[in-house]
Design a protein around this motif. Structure first.
Motif, PDB file in Angstrom:
ATOM      1  N   ARG A  89       0.843  -1.191   0.000  1.00 56.88           N
ATOM      2  CA  ARG A  89       0.000   0.000   0.000  1.00 56.88           C
ATOM      3  C   ARG A  89       0.883   1.247   0.000  1.00 56.88           C
ATOM      4  O   ARG A  89       2.084   1.166   0.214  1.00 56.88           O
ATOM      5  CB  ARG A  89      -0.937   0.017   1.200  1.00 56.88           C
ATOM      6  CG  ARG A  89      -0.230   0.043   2.527  1.00 56.88           C
ATOM      7  CD  ARG A  89      -1.195  -0.182   3.703  1.00 56.88           C
ATOM      8  NE  ARG A  89      -0.470  -0.595   4.882  1.00 56.88           N
ATOM      9  CZ  ARG A  89       0.104   0.222   5.758  1.00 56.88           C
ATOM     10  NH1 ARG A  89       0.029   1.518   5.583  1.00 56.88           N
ATOM     11  NH2 ARG A  89       0.747  -0.244   6.806  1.00 56.88           N
ATOM     12  N   LEU A 104      -3.740   4.114  -0.711  1.00 56.48           N
ATOM     13  CA  LEU A 104      -3.883   3.437  -1.995  1.00 56.48           C
ATOM     14  C   LEU A 104      -3.494   1.974  -1.808  1.00 56.48           C
ATOM     15  O   LEU A 104      -2.385   1.680  -1.358  1.00 56.48           O
ATOM     16  CB  LEU A 104      -2.991   4.091  -3.055  1.00 56.48           C
ATOM     17  CG  LEU A 104      -3.230   5.579  -3.317  1.00 56.48           C
ATOM     18  CD1 LEU A 104      -2.241   6.095  -4.356  1.00 56.48           C
ATOM     19  CD2 LEU A 104      -4.657   5.836  -3.750  1.00 56.48           C
ATOM     20  N   THR A 105      -4.395   1.082  -2.151  1.00 55.43           N
ATOM     21  CA  THR A 105      -4.134  -0.352  -2.052  1.00 55.43           C
ATOM     22  C   THR A 105      -3.304  -0.800  -3.251  1.00 55.43           C
ATOM     23  O   THR A 105      -3.120  -0.047  -4.212  1.00 55.43           O
ATOM     24  CB  THR A 105      -5.450  -1.138  -2.034  1.00 55.43           C
ATOM     25  OG1 THR A 105      -6.097  -0.950  -3.310  1.00 55.43           O
ATOM     26  CG2 THR A 105      -6.369  -0.678  -0.905  1.00 55.43           C
ATOM     27  N   ASP A 107      -4.177  -2.757  -5.574  1.00 60.50           N
ATOM     28  CA  ASP A 107      -4.987  -2.702  -6.793  1.00 60.50           C
ATOM     29  C   ASP A 107      -4.983  -1.292  -7.377  1.00 60.50           C
ATOM     30  O   ASP A 107      -4.877  -1.116  -8.590  1.00 60.50           O
ATOM     31  CB  ASP A 107      -6.426  -3.148  -6.505  1.00 60.50           C
ATOM     32  CG  ASP A 107      -6.505  -4.629  -6.160  1.00 60.50           C
ATOM     33  OD1 ASP A 107      -5.622  -5.397  -6.594  1.00 60.50           O
ATOM     34  OD2 ASP A 107      -7.452  -5.005  -5.437  1.00 60.50           O
ATOM     35  N   GLU A 108      -5.089  -0.297  -6.524  1.00 62.78           N
ATOM     36  CA  GLU A 108      -5.069   1.088  -6.998  1.00 62.78           C
ATOM     37  C   GLU A 108      -3.677   1.484  -7.488  1.00 62.78           C
ATOM     38  O   GLU A 108      -3.536   2.207  -8.474  1.00 62.78           O
ATOM     39  CB  GLU A 108      -5.531   2.025  -5.885  1.00 62.78           C
ATOM     40  CG  GLU A 108      -7.005   1.818  -5.545  1.00 62.78           C
ATOM     41  CD  GLU A 108      -7.400   2.350  -4.186  1.00 62.78           C
ATOM     42  OE1 GLU A 108      -8.552   2.796  -4.064  1.00 62.78           O
ATOM     43  OE2 GLU A 108      -6.576   2.304  -3.251  1.00 62.78           O
ATOM     44  N   ASP A 111      -3.098   0.385 -11.021  1.00 60.09           N
ATOM     45  CA  ASP A 111      -4.050   0.897 -12.004  1.00 60.09           C
ATOM     46  C   ASP A 111      -3.717   2.344 -12.334  1.00 60.09           C
ATOM     47  O   ASP A 111      -3.960   3.240 -11.528  1.00 60.09           O
ATOM     48  CB  ASP A 111      -5.469   0.804 -11.439  1.00 60.09           C
ATOM     49  CG  ASP A 111      -6.522   1.265 -12.419  1.00 60.09           C
ATOM     50  OD1 ASP A 111      -6.183   1.660 -13.560  1.00 60.09           O
ATOM     51  OD2 ASP A 111      -7.718   1.246 -12.034  1.00 60.09           O
ATOM     52  N   ILE A 114      -5.927   5.484 -11.586  1.00 58.14           N
ATOM     53  CA  ILE A 114      -6.057   6.139 -10.280  1.00 58.14           C
ATOM     54  C   ILE A 114      -5.660   7.612 -10.390  1.00 58.14           C
ATOM     55  O   ILE A 114      -6.152   8.461  -9.632  1.00 58.14           O
ATOM     56  CB  ILE A 114      -5.252   5.400  -9.180  1.00 58.14           C
ATOM     57  CG1 ILE A 114      -5.669   5.886  -7.774  1.00 58.14           C
ATOM     58  CG2 ILE A 114      -3.771   5.587  -9.364  1.00 58.14           C
ATOM     59  CD1 ILE A 114      -7.067   5.575  -7.386  1.00 58.14           C
TER      60      ILE A 114
END
Length: 191
Positions: A89, A104-105, A107-108, A111, A114
């Motif tokens: 993160r 922000l994880t 996944d974010e 991507d 974001i």
């Protein structure tokens, strides 16, 4: 102490001030810009050689994550970030809402869309870190993350405004230093 005209003590005068009500007359505390090292939890240091780095999801996508973080800092008003390599993160602070941090994880972080969640902003006007140095700093974070299987970087932060780098290692040791000092230290220094 109150005295009369014969210099005899006749009483005392007491005053009760609520310090919270007094006006602030000094300057706000200014953090030292000297390199600071802090030892962490002795139990973590004691078991250091019984552990080794486990590849995280962030490790697997580290180049993309670092490019995304650079983009957020250069083009989208993020002036402070903390990247948690071990726990996948990042935490960011944005110039438009500087009192709130955002998490922000992984996944974010993987991507690129974001960036669309944050408005385009010119490079932060209060930044003292040259924009061209951001990726060099991030690449050094990456090198410290992979430098050793036992002693490695767990998390790192960069603040563009005060120019500070924060590093937290697997031994739970933490360093705070200026970005230019950090850039001048090669990987051999940390090993």
């Amino acid at each position: 102490m109150i005295k009369n005209d014969k210099n005899e003590r006749i009483g005392f005068l007491g005053v009760d001030y609520d310090l919270r009500e007094l006006p602030f007359t000094g300057n706000i505390y200014q953090e030292s810009d000297e390199w600071r090292q802090m030892k962490g939890d002795p139990s973590i240091r004691g078991g250091l050689f019984l552990q080794e780095r486990v590849e995280s999801q962030l490790d697997q996508s580290i180049d993309n994550v670092l490019y995304l973080m650079e983009e957020l800092m250069l083009e989208h008003g993020v002036y402070h970030c903390q990247i948690h390599f071990s726990s996948n993160r990042a935490t960011i602070w944005h110039a438009d809402d500087c009192y709130v941090y955002r998490i922000l994880t992984i996944d974010e972080l993987c991507d690129p869309n974001i960036c669309l969640a944050y408005p385009r902003r010119p490079y932060f006007e209060r930044a003292i870190v040259p924009s061209l140095d951001i990726m060099d700093i991030f690449n050094q974070f990456k090198a410290l993350r992979f430098m050793d299987e036992t002693i490695y970087l767990r998390s790192a932060s960069l603040n563009l405004v005060n120019g500070f780098i924060g590093l937290n290692f697997s031994c739970d040791g933490t360093h705070y230093l200026r970005y230019d000092e950090f850039k001048n230290q090669g990987i051999d220094f940390w090993l």
